[in-house]
Enzyme design. Structure first.
Site, PDB file in Angstrom:
ATOM      1  N   ASP A  30       0.799   2.868  -6.126  1.00  0.00           N
ATOM      2  CA  ASP A  30       0.515   1.748  -5.216  1.00  0.00           C
ATOM      3  C   ASP A  30       1.805   0.970  -4.947  1.00  0.00           C
ATOM      4  O   ASP A  30       2.595   0.724  -5.858  1.00  0.00           O
ATOM      5  CB  ASP A  30      -0.546   0.837  -5.855  1.00  0.00           C
ATOM      6  CG  ASP A  30      -1.150  -0.137  -4.865  1.00  0.00           C
ATOM      7  OD1 ASP A  30      -2.346  -0.009  -4.560  1.00  0.00           O
ATOM      8  OD2 ASP A  30      -0.414  -1.042  -4.399  1.00  0.00           O
ATOM      9  N   ILE A  31       1.986   0.574  -3.697  1.00  0.00           N
ATOM     10  CA  ILE A  31       3.211  -0.136  -3.304  1.00  0.00           C
ATOM     11  C   ILE A  31       3.242  -1.558  -3.867  1.00  0.00           C
ATOM     12  O   ILE A  31       4.307  -2.163  -3.983  1.00  0.00           O
ATOM     13  CB  ILE A  31       3.318  -0.154  -1.751  1.00  0.00           C
ATOM     14  CG1 ILE A  31       4.753  -0.320  -1.300  1.00  0.00           C
ATOM     15  CG2 ILE A  31       2.429  -1.229  -1.133  1.00  0.00           C
ATOM     16  CD1 ILE A  31       4.957  -0.061   0.192  1.00  0.00           C
ATOM     17  N   ASN A  86     -12.695  -0.231  -3.865  1.00  0.00           N
ATOM     18  CA  ASN A  86     -13.055  -1.430  -3.107  1.00  0.00           C
ATOM     19  C   ASN A  86     -13.677  -1.000  -1.786  1.00  0.00           C
ATOM     20  O   ASN A  86     -13.190  -0.087  -1.132  1.00  0.00           O
ATOM     21  CB  ASN A  86     -11.813  -2.281  -2.840  1.00  0.00           C
ATOM     22  CG  ASN A  86     -11.203  -2.833  -4.126  1.00  0.00           C
ATOM     23  OD1 ASN A  86     -11.929  -3.121  -5.080  1.00  0.00           O
ATOM     24  ND2 ASN A  86      -9.897  -2.972  -4.156  1.00  0.00           N
ATOM     25  N   GLY A  92     -12.808  -6.357  -1.248  1.00  0.00           N
ATOM     26  CA  GLY A  92     -11.348  -6.435  -1.339  1.00  0.00           C
ATOM     27  C   GLY A  92     -10.634  -5.265  -0.702  1.00  0.00           C
ATOM     28  O   GLY A  92      -9.446  -5.058  -0.946  1.00  0.00           O
ATOM     29  N   GLN A  93     -11.343  -4.500   0.140  1.00  0.00           N
ATOM     30  CA  GLN A  93     -10.692  -3.348   0.789  1.00  0.00           C
ATOM     31  C   GLN A  93      -9.758  -3.824   1.896  1.00  0.00           C
ATOM     32  O   GLN A  93     -10.171  -4.598   2.768  1.00  0.00           O
ATOM     33  CB  GLN A  93     -11.749  -2.400   1.376  1.00  0.00           C
ATOM     34  CG  GLN A  93     -11.132  -1.142   1.963  1.00  0.00           C
ATOM     35  CD  GLN A  93     -12.175  -0.133   2.456  1.00  0.00           C
ATOM     36  OE1 GLN A  93     -13.372  -0.431   2.478  1.00  0.00           O
ATOM     37  NE2 GLN A  93     -11.710   1.028   2.836  1.00  0.00           N
ATOM     38  N   SER A  94      -8.495  -3.368   1.840  1.00  0.00           N
ATOM     39  CA  SER A  94      -7.537  -3.754   2.884  1.00  0.00           C
ATOM     40  C   SER A  94      -7.034  -2.561   3.680  1.00  0.00           C
ATOM     41  O   SER A  94      -6.494  -2.737   4.764  1.00  0.00           O
ATOM     42  CB  SER A  94      -6.353  -4.504   2.262  1.00  0.00           C
ATOM     43  OG  SER A  94      -5.681  -3.681   1.335  1.00  0.00           O
ATOM     44  N   HIS A  99     -10.040   5.137  -0.965  1.00  0.00           N
ATOM     45  CA  HIS A  99      -9.059   5.332  -2.038  1.00  0.00           C
ATOM     46  C   HIS A  99      -9.635   4.853  -3.360  1.00  0.00           C
ATOM     47  O   HIS A  99     -10.396   3.891  -3.415  1.00  0.00           O
ATOM     48  CB  HIS A  99      -7.741   4.622  -1.737  1.00  0.00           C
ATOM     49  CG  HIS A  99      -7.891   3.194  -1.296  1.00  0.00           C
ATOM     50  ND1 HIS A  99      -8.280   2.841  -0.023  1.00  0.00           N
ATOM     51  CD2 HIS A  99      -7.717   2.038  -1.968  1.00  0.00           C
ATOM     52  CE1 HIS A  99      -8.327   1.528   0.076  1.00  0.00           C
ATOM     53  NE2 HIS A  99      -8.001   1.015  -1.094  1.00  0.00           N
ATOM     54  N   HIS A 101      -8.582   3.423  -6.957  1.00  0.00           N
ATOM     55  CA  HIS A 101      -7.496   2.817  -7.747  1.00  0.00           C
ATOM     56  C   HIS A 101      -7.602   3.286  -9.195  1.00  0.00           C
ATOM     57  O   HIS A 101      -8.706   3.334  -9.754  1.00  0.00           O
ATOM     58  CB  HIS A 101      -7.634   1.291  -7.769  1.00  0.00           C
ATOM     59  CG  HIS A 101      -7.472   0.607  -6.445  1.00  0.00           C
ATOM     60  ND1 HIS A 101      -6.292   0.000  -6.073  1.00  0.00           N
ATOM     61  CD2 HIS A 101      -8.337   0.398  -5.422  1.00  0.00           C
ATOM     62  CE1 HIS A 101      -6.448  -0.552  -4.868  1.00  0.00           C
ATOM     63  NE2 HIS A 101      -7.681  -0.327  -4.450  1.00  0.00           N
TER      64      HIS A 101
HETATM   65  P1  DGP Z   1      -7.463  -2.015  -1.198  1.00  0.00           P
HETATM   66  O1  DGP Z   1      -7.176  -3.478  -1.225  1.00  0.00           O
HETATM   67  O2  DGP Z   1      -8.538  -1.599  -2.193  1.00  0.00           O
HETATM   68  O3  DGP Z   1      -7.762  -1.531   0.212  1.00  0.00           O
HETATM   69  O4  DGP Z   1      -6.146  -1.301  -1.688  1.00  0.00           O
HETATM   70  C1  DGP Z   1      -5.140  -0.876  -0.836  1.00  0.00           C
HETATM   71  C2  DGP Z   1      -3.922  -0.661  -1.669  1.00  0.00           C
HETATM   72  O5  DGP Z   1      -3.017   0.098  -0.907  1.00  0.00           O
HETATM   73  C3  DGP Z   1      -3.192  -1.944  -2.056  1.00  0.00           C
HETATM   74  O6  DGP Z   1      -3.221  -2.090  -3.476  1.00  0.00           O
HETATM   75  C4  DGP Z   1      -1.770  -1.758  -1.558  1.00  0.00           C
HETATM   76  C5  DGP Z   1      -1.710  -0.279  -1.243  1.00  0.00           C
HETATM   77  N1  DGP Z   1      -0.879   0.070  -0.107  1.00  0.00           N
HETATM   78  C6  DGP Z   1      -0.961  -0.451   1.146  1.00  0.00           C
HETATM   79  N2  DGP Z   1      -0.051   0.109   1.945  1.00  0.00           N
HETATM   80  C7  DGP Z   1       0.613   1.018   1.181  1.00  0.00           C
HETATM   81  C8  DGP Z   1       1.682   1.925   1.452  1.00  0.00           C
HETATM   82  O7  DGP Z   1       2.220   2.032   2.555  1.00  0.00           O
HETATM   83  N3  DGP Z   1       2.113   2.687   0.411  1.00  0.00           N
HETATM   84  C9  DGP Z   1       1.551   2.608  -0.832  1.00  0.00           C
HETATM   85  N4  DGP Z   1       2.052   3.404  -1.770  1.00  0.00           N
HETATM   86  N5  DGP Z   1       0.541   1.775  -1.116  1.00  0.00           N
HETATM   87  C10 DGP Z   1       0.078   0.994  -0.121  1.00  0.00           C
END
Ligand code: DGP
Length: 113
Positions: A30-31, A86, A92-94, A99, A101
């Site tokens: 995760d970034i 999420n 909390g889904q963004s 995906h 976690h």
């Molecule tokens: P959620 O909030 O459950 O939708 O989690 C989305 C996650 O995705 C969040 O923890 C940050 C991660 N994320 C968003 N953009 C990127 C990206 O470009 N690269 C990576 N590695 N993670 C990302």
């Protein structure tokens, strides 16, 4: 799916630190990690969220959990870890690509905020 960040990661258009790849799924760091180890396991196929999954995708959903277990083992999360999906704004889904976690490396509080 055009405009989907995670589809772009699957296609190699956006770089990510991959930890696992197979014919159904990709896993990467995760970034914006919320724990010392924070991995995401995603299907190669675009599914916006868990609600979009159909009964015929049962094997794919099970596969995502098995990959979650494998990447947790690879990350040596011997103290335990948490697996989270999420769904929707309240969940909390963004990112609108299903995906899973995988979080670990420290004790995680329960219930989540
Ligand atoms: P959620 O909030 O459950 O939708 O989690 C989305 C996650 O995705 C969040 O923890 C940050 C991660 N994320 C968003 N953009 C990127 C990206 O470009 N690269 C990576 N590695 N993670 C990302």
């Amino acid at each position: 799916m055009a405009g989907c960040i995670f589809c772009d990661i699957v296609d190699g258009k956006i770089p990510a630190k991959l930890i696992h790849e197979d014919h159904l799924a990709v896993a990467f760091h995760d970034i914006s990690p919320k724990a010392p180890t924070h991995l995401l396991v995603i299907p190669r196929q675009h599914l916006s969220d868990l609600d979009e999954a159909k009964p015929e995708q049962e094997l794919l959903l099970g596969h995502l959990l098995l990959v979650a277990k494998e990447v947790a083992a690879k990350s040596e999360l011997r103290g335990g870890y948490r697996v989270v999906i999420n769904r929707g704004a309240d969940g909390g889904q963004s990112v609108d690509h299903l995906h899973v976690h995988v979080l670990g490396g420290r004790p995680l509080a329960w219930p989540p905020g």
